[in-house]
Design a protein around this motif. Sequence first.
Motif, PDB file in Angstrom:
ATOM      1  N   PHE A   1       0.811  -1.216   0.000  1.00 30.64           N
ATOM      2  CA  PHE A   1       0.000   0.000   0.000  1.00 30.64           C
ATOM      3  C   PHE A   1       0.848   1.272   0.000  1.00 30.64           C
ATOM      4  CE2 PHE A   1      -3.253  -3.012   1.497  1.00 30.64           C
ATOM      5  CZ  PHE A   1      -4.281  -2.678   0.608  1.00 30.64           C
ATOM      6  N   ALA A   2       2.130   1.130  -0.319  1.00 33.10           N
ATOM      7  CA  ALA A   2       2.996   2.313  -0.371  1.00 33.10           C
ATOM      8  C   ALA A   2       2.564   3.265  -1.478  1.00 33.10           C
ATOM      9  CB  ALA A   2       4.453   1.893  -0.579  1.00 33.10           C
ATOM     10  N   GLY A   3       1.885   2.754  -2.506  1.00 36.13           N
ATOM     11  CA  GLY A   3       1.429   3.592  -3.600  1.00 36.13           C
ATOM     12  C   GLY A   3       0.372   4.603  -3.206  1.00 36.13           C
ATOM     13  N   LEU A   4      -0.171   4.491  -2.000  1.00 33.71           N
ATOM     14  CA  LEU A   4      -1.147   5.482  -1.524  1.00 33.71           C
ATOM     15  C   LEU A   4      -0.559   6.891  -1.509  1.00 33.71           C
ATOM     16  CD1 LEU A   4      -3.048   3.874   1.495  1.00 33.71           C
ATOM     17  CD2 LEU A   4      -4.082   4.954  -0.508  1.00 33.71           C
ATOM     18  N   ALA A   5       0.745   6.993  -1.328  1.00 36.16           N
ATOM     19  CA  ALA A   5       1.364   8.317  -1.248  1.00 36.16           C
ATOM     20  C   ALA A   5       1.170   9.102  -2.536  1.00 36.16           C
ATOM     21  CB  ALA A   5       2.855   8.185  -0.942  1.00 36.16           C
ATOM     22  N   HIS A   6       1.072   8.416  -3.663  1.00 28.72           N
ATOM     23  CA  HIS A   6       0.891   9.102  -4.943  1.00 28.72           C
ATOM     24  C   HIS A   6      -0.476   9.783  -5.042  1.00 28.72           C
ATOM     25  CE1 HIS A   6       4.571   7.387  -6.546  1.00 28.72           C
ATOM     26  NE2 HIS A   6       4.176   6.199  -6.128  1.00 28.72           N
ATOM     27  N   HIS A   7      -1.417   9.370  -4.195  1.00 32.77           N
ATOM     28  CA  HIS A   7      -2.787   9.885  -4.269  1.00 32.77           C
ATOM     29  C   HIS A   7      -3.089  10.889  -3.159  1.00 32.77           C
ATOM     30  CE1 HIS A   7      -3.873   6.745  -7.214  1.00 32.77           C
ATOM     31  NE2 HIS A   7      -3.130   5.945  -6.485  1.00 32.77           N
ATOM     32  N   ALA A   8      -2.071  11.279  -2.405  1.00 29.23           N
ATOM     33  CA  ALA A   8      -2.323  12.094  -1.218  1.00 29.23           C
ATOM     34  C   ALA A   8      -2.966  13.431  -1.550  1.00 29.23           C
ATOM     35  CB  ALA A   8      -1.025  12.312  -0.455  1.00 29.23           C
ATOM     36  N   GLY A   9      -2.687  13.970  -2.715  1.00 27.67           N
ATOM     37  CA  GLY A   9      -3.233  15.276  -3.038  1.00 27.67           C
ATOM     38  C   GLY A   9      -4.522  15.262  -3.816  1.00 27.67           C
ATOM     39  N   THR A  10      -5.117  14.076  -4.020  1.00 23.96           N
ATOM     40  CA  THR A  10      -6.287  13.989  -4.894  1.00 23.96           C
ATOM     41  C   THR A  10      -7.590  14.377  -4.215  1.00 23.96           C
ATOM     42  OG1 THR A  10      -6.512  11.643  -4.369  1.00 23.96           O
ATOM     43  CG2 THR A  10      -5.204  12.208  -6.313  1.00 23.96           C
ATOM     44  N   HIS A  11      -7.628  14.382  -2.893  1.00 23.96           N
ATOM     45  CA  HIS A  11      -8.844  14.774  -2.181  1.00 23.96           C
ATOM     46  C   HIS A  11      -8.438  15.584  -0.958  1.00 23.96           C
ATOM     47  CE1 HIS A  11     -12.720  14.786  -0.252  1.00 23.96           C
ATOM     48  NE2 HIS A  11     -13.254  14.094  -1.245  1.00 23.96           N
ATOM     49  N   PRO A  12      -8.938  16.797  -0.801  1.00 27.12           N
ATOM     50  CA  PRO A  12      -8.488  17.661   0.301  1.00 27.12           C
ATOM     51  C   PRO A  12      -8.834  17.129   1.681  1.00 27.12           C
ATOM     52  CG  PRO A  12     -10.383  18.625  -0.831  1.00 27.12           C
ATOM     53  CD  PRO A  12      -9.929  17.472  -1.671  1.00 27.12           C
ATOM     54  N   GLY A  13      -9.775  16.201   1.766  1.00 25.78           N
ATOM     55  CA  GLY A  13     -10.153  15.675   3.074  1.00 25.78           C
ATOM     56  C   GLY A  13      -9.377  14.449   3.495  1.00 25.78           C
ATOM     57  N   VAL A  14      -8.422  14.009   2.657  1.00 25.04           N
ATOM     58  CA  VAL A  14      -7.694  12.770   2.930  1.00 25.04           C
ATOM     59  C   VAL A  14      -6.230  13.068   3.228  1.00 25.04           C
ATOM     60  CG1 VAL A  14      -6.943  10.549   1.990  1.00 25.04           C
ATOM     61  CG2 VAL A  14      -9.233  11.416   1.453  1.00 25.04           C
ATOM     62  N   GLU A  15      -5.741  12.500   4.331  1.00 25.58           N
ATOM     63  CA  GLU A  15      -4.305  12.470   4.603  1.00 25.58           C
ATOM     64  C   GLU A  15      -3.868  11.007   4.581  1.00 25.58           C
ATOM     65  OE1 GLU A  15      -2.299  15.641   7.071  1.00 25.58           O
ATOM     66  OE2 GLU A  15      -4.173  15.382   8.184  1.00 25.58           O
ATOM     67  N   VAL A  16      -2.625  10.799   4.169  1.00 24.11           N
ATOM     68  CA  VAL A  16      -2.088   9.450   4.005  1.00 24.11           C
ATOM     69  C   VAL A  16      -0.883   9.272   4.919  1.00 24.11           C
ATOM     70  CG1 VAL A  16      -0.860   7.918   2.413  1.00 24.11           C
ATOM     71  CG2 VAL A  16      -2.910   9.137   1.644  1.00 24.11           C
ATOM     72  N   LEU A  17      -0.842   8.143   5.604  1.00 22.83           N
ATOM     73  CA  LEU A  17       0.317   7.768   6.408  1.00 22.83           C
ATOM     74  C   LEU A  17       0.833   6.429   5.902  1.00 22.83           C
ATOM     75  CD1 LEU A  17       2.119   8.323   8.962  1.00 22.83           C
ATOM     76  CD2 LEU A  17       0.535   6.795  10.183  1.00 22.83           C
ATOM     77  N   LEU A  18       2.065   6.399   5.415  1.00 20.44           N
ATOM     78  CA  LEU A  18       2.689   5.145   5.012  1.00 20.44           C
ATOM     79  C   LEU A  18       3.358   4.523   6.234  1.00 20.44           C
ATOM     80  CD1 LEU A  18       4.392   5.957   1.584  1.00 20.44           C
ATOM     81  CD2 LEU A  18       2.041   5.266   2.070  1.00 20.44           C
TER      82      LEU A  18
END
Length: 459
Positions: A129-146
């Motif tokens: 699930f490390a690829g989640l970091a690439h999507h961090a900016g796609t929705h302003p309500g979402v933050e991603v923690l790897l």
Amino acid sequence: MSTTNALLYCAVNGIANNTNGIGRQTKTFLATLARHHHRLSAHAGAFTPYLAVPEPGPATWGYNEDDLRYARRVVEELGGQILTLPYDTRGAFWHSDTWRQLSDGAARTAGHLADRHDKVLAIGVDTPFAGLAHHAGTHPGVEVLLALFSTARITERPAPDPGRVTWEEEAITAASLHPRAWVADIGDFLTRHLKDHYRLDPASLRSWPSGLHLTSPDLTPPTRTEAERIVRAFGIPAGRPVVAAVGRTDRTKGLDLLIEALAPLRDDVHLAMVAVPTDDDRAALLDSYRHRSAELGLSATIIGRYDRDIPRALAAWPDTRVMAVPSRGETLANIVFETALWAQRSGAVVLAPNIDGFPEQITDGHNGLLYHPTPGALTAGVRRALTLTSDERAQLRANAHRSVVGERNADEHLAALLAAFWQPRTTGVARLLGHPATDARTPRSQAPTSTHHPLEATP
């Protein structure tokens, strides 16, 4: 829109199976939710937990309906649900093509949750699930923690898979660039490793130390009667010092090294090894371990399946002098922490190589034993353990127990993590300086600290 936040935990192990250390981390997370959700919410703000998992079924390594039912019960009782992610089960699971499908699906899921909740924290557990970091900016309500727990450069030394390294490098780069992507600081060794070998921006770190749900029933020491029943069921002889080991049939776990190291001690010890075949074609290693042990004339019991009660019994059994962890590469070994809890009254002290994350788990001669991974050193380490007096062993075990209880409380760690994301005071430095909260990069050394235990501060 719900007034609660959402916590989306994305993992490939521990939800519909439980076959490795990542599975244990997931089980720890679920146990923490089950027992402390109310107090976590009081400390960090109301939230609903969700689990994202590769679509369970025959392709799932170690698929277990009981694990899936337990995970579903925990989150559904708290208003959440398990969200399954489709992927091409015909392809290799441990490949970046599959991981990309899973990460893309998890990102879409996080976006859907953000349409219903104030904020979403999506935790991507380990490499898939490390690829989640690439999507961090796609929705302003979402933050991603790897939450990486290792890398290919650690577990696949000396020749890591180039595809996996590239996947990891791209993920760390993305996390360093996106204002809403972060990397979990689970321990000193791994964080240094990510900085040195993956060019991690230190400002991207959020503290989330690796820990255990300390009050979990499966981490309590067994009674002597319980331990004896299990040990005797496997034919482990009485009255002979036992050297125990637990690991996957994976080269990085170094179980073959332990077998060779015990050859000079064949007349002095019994090897009790839990060697669990992985989901690929490594079952042959189990046969090779058994064959080589017989060839060397070892007194050995090699168990080819994992049951939580087996290592628990071995660790606490009075005849077990050593829990050997002979890994070629390891970030933070769960068995080191677990043995400290299981063996608090009797049983094993831990012996491990002085590499990677082991020195932050073990202080040699204080709460365990370390050896330098040079020829003959593992044999010498076992000999050293065998010469300890009962009082010396008891002191090492007591120190190990005290260290784990004081430093590895997963409940406290999760409370602090969630508050850091959802409570305004945790981004206080950036806000006082007038920067937008979404651009805040507060290094851990500058982050506000607390002198109390988060969960103890709430009713």
